[in-house]
Design an enzyme around this catalytic site. Structure first.
Site, PDB file in Angstrom:
ATOM      1  N   ASP A 224       0.706  -1.229   0.009  1.00 30.73           N
ATOM      2  CA  ASP A 224      -0.093   0.144  -0.111  1.00 30.73           C
ATOM      3  C   ASP A 224       0.916   1.174   0.036  1.00 30.73           C
ATOM      4  OD1 ASP A 224      -2.352   1.379   0.017  1.00 30.73           O
ATOM      5  OD2 ASP A 224      -2.527   1.307   2.276  1.00 30.73           O
ATOM      6  N   ASP A 228       2.264   5.839   5.906  1.00 35.03           N
ATOM      7  CA  ASP A 228       1.151   6.367   5.815  1.00 35.03           C
ATOM      8  C   ASP A 228       0.872   6.935   7.603  1.00 35.03           C
ATOM      9  OD1 ASP A 228       0.607   5.870   3.338  1.00 35.03           O
ATOM     10  OD2 ASP A 228      -0.993   4.545   3.531  1.00 35.03           O
ATOM     11  N   ARG A 280       1.614  10.830  -4.662  1.00 35.29           N
ATOM     12  CA  ARG A 280       1.788  10.677  -3.175  1.00 35.29           C
ATOM     13  C   ARG A 280       2.882  11.126  -2.759  1.00 35.29           C
ATOM     14  NH1 ARG A 280      -3.382   6.841  -1.434  1.00 35.29           N
ATOM     15  NH2 ARG A 280      -4.814   7.362  -2.602  1.00 35.29           N
TER      16      ARG A 280
END
Length: 402
Positions: A224, A228, A280
């Site tokens: 992923d 994060d 991102r």
């Protein structure tokens, strides 16, 4: 040749040629020039561990006896995560066993046994090792994972989770090829374990964590995100890391509807966003984000994005756009019309734009908002090549400077 003269010469070699000065410049030559300067800086600036302009490295890398003073590193943090002390006030714990990972009943000598303990610990490694975890590594508060002096990889399985804990430092570790885990019991302290549902497969997952510093790690190719931070996490610094070969690099903020992230503050400084990255770097929601003195040499879609009105303060970065005409823009607003995002506070100050890169600013420039997204003084973008030259895991050997 004197040191100062030589240093000036090196910096002049590292200062890229701005595409604004020559509209006819060949894009391929720009790319080659920047990559050549990066490689030159990595080869030639190793001796400049002191006085590089990188305030973190200049704080500790001058010490040839760093291995005897490991915990001094905790006093070198900058940015919103500068108060993360990790295991500074605890004992040294040495990882000796890389093979016998037991998520429920970890054995002494393993990394998992060290990170779940209640007391502060500064965790180091006895030798080079690759650790393939069977489930997420659930960290307890006041821990440092310090890979200096060994070649340490956490790879091939679930990786690091920082959930509802505080004061964590992760330094000098290769984190890559992380997989999903879950549907298993996992211990997070000596007297507690719980059932874990399926994890995201992040390299480092920060969930409701605070006072977290991730420094000089090399991260790549996870299921992923590489790093994060969600669900009310804050007081985070992500610095001096080298990130490559990944799609969705960094998510900061769980969802547009989760207003718990409105107080999130994250510093992203001195990192190298390198080959094979797509998007991102970071992707932000709600909070306050200081993106300062990073080197962006690759992206396929965009570099910095967001939704839900985050405040983004971009200062002194170097952005090298890809050759694709459709991917020149540094920024991307998600899930909002221009009538909405034009009020979001996004600014670019002193950023160096190469190969047609451009940043689309927005907002009224409210000083109060940017004050909450400011965490250190930006250096000139002309020396980003030198202050990020040693991003990623350092080669540290006892008795010599890293």
């Amino acid at each position: 040749m004197g040191l100062i003269t030589f240093y000036v010469l090196i910096l002049s070699l590292l200062a890229p040629i701005s595409t604004l000065s020559s509209p006819l410049q060949d894009p391929n030559l720009v790319v080659q020039h920047v990559h050549r300067s990066i490689n030159e800086s990595r080869r030639n600036l190793g001796f400049l561990s002191c006085g590089t302009g990188n305030p973190i490295d200049d704080c500790w890398r001058c010490d040839k006896s760093w291995e005897k003073h490991r915990q001094r590193l905790a006093d070198c943090a900058i940015g919103f995560g500068k108060h993360a002390i990790g295991g500074r006030d605890g004992k040294i714990y040495v990882v000796t066993d890389s093979k016998n990972d037991d998520p429920l009943n970890p054995k002494p000598g393993t990394l998992r046994y060290g990170v779940i303990q209640k007391e502060p610990l500064w965790i180091i490694f006895a030798h080079d090792m690759t650790i393939k975890l069977k489930e997420e590594l659930m960290m307890n508060s006041f821990k440092t994972i310090d890979g200096r002096g060994a070649n340490v990889h956490i790879a091939g399985g679930p990786c690091i989770t920082i959930q509802y804990v505080t004061n964590i430092i992760i330094h000098g570790v290769n984190i890559h090829d992380c997989k999903q885990g879950g549907n298993a019991d996992v211990r997070d302290s000596p007297d507690h374990y719980g059932w874990r549902t399926t994890s995201d497969g992040d390299g480092i997952s920060i969930f409701g964590g605070s006072h977290v510093w991730v420094d000089h790690c090399s991260l790549a190719n996870c299921h992923d995100g590489l790093i994060d931070a969600i669900h009310g996490s804050t007081a985070i610094t992500i610095s001096n890391n080298y990130m490559t070969r990944h799609d969705k690099v960094m998510l900061l903020g769980h969802s547009d509807s989760l207003t718990q992230d409105k107080n999130m503050q994250v510093t992203i400084a001195f990192n190298h966003f390198g080959e094979g990255l797509v998007q991102r770097m970071p992707r932000c929601r709600h909070g306050y984000f200081h993106v300062v003195n990073n080197d962006y040499t690759h992206w396929e879609m965009y570099a910095i994005g967001g939704s839900a009105s985050p405040t983004i303060n971009s200062q002194g970065n170097r952005f090298l756009a890809p050759n694709s005409h459709d991917s020149k823009e540094v920024t991307k607003r998600e899930e909002a019309s221009e009538n909405e995002w034009k009020h979001w506070n996004w600014r670019s100050e002193g950023d160096l734009m190469l190969n047609g890169a451009y940043f689309t600013p927005s907002g009224t420039g409210a000083s109060k908002s940017y004050a909450r997204a400011s965490s250190l003084s930006a250096r000139s973008s002309s020396i980003v090549g030198s202050i990020t030259a040693n991003a990623g895991v350092l080669r540290c050997r006892k008795g010599s400077r890293c």
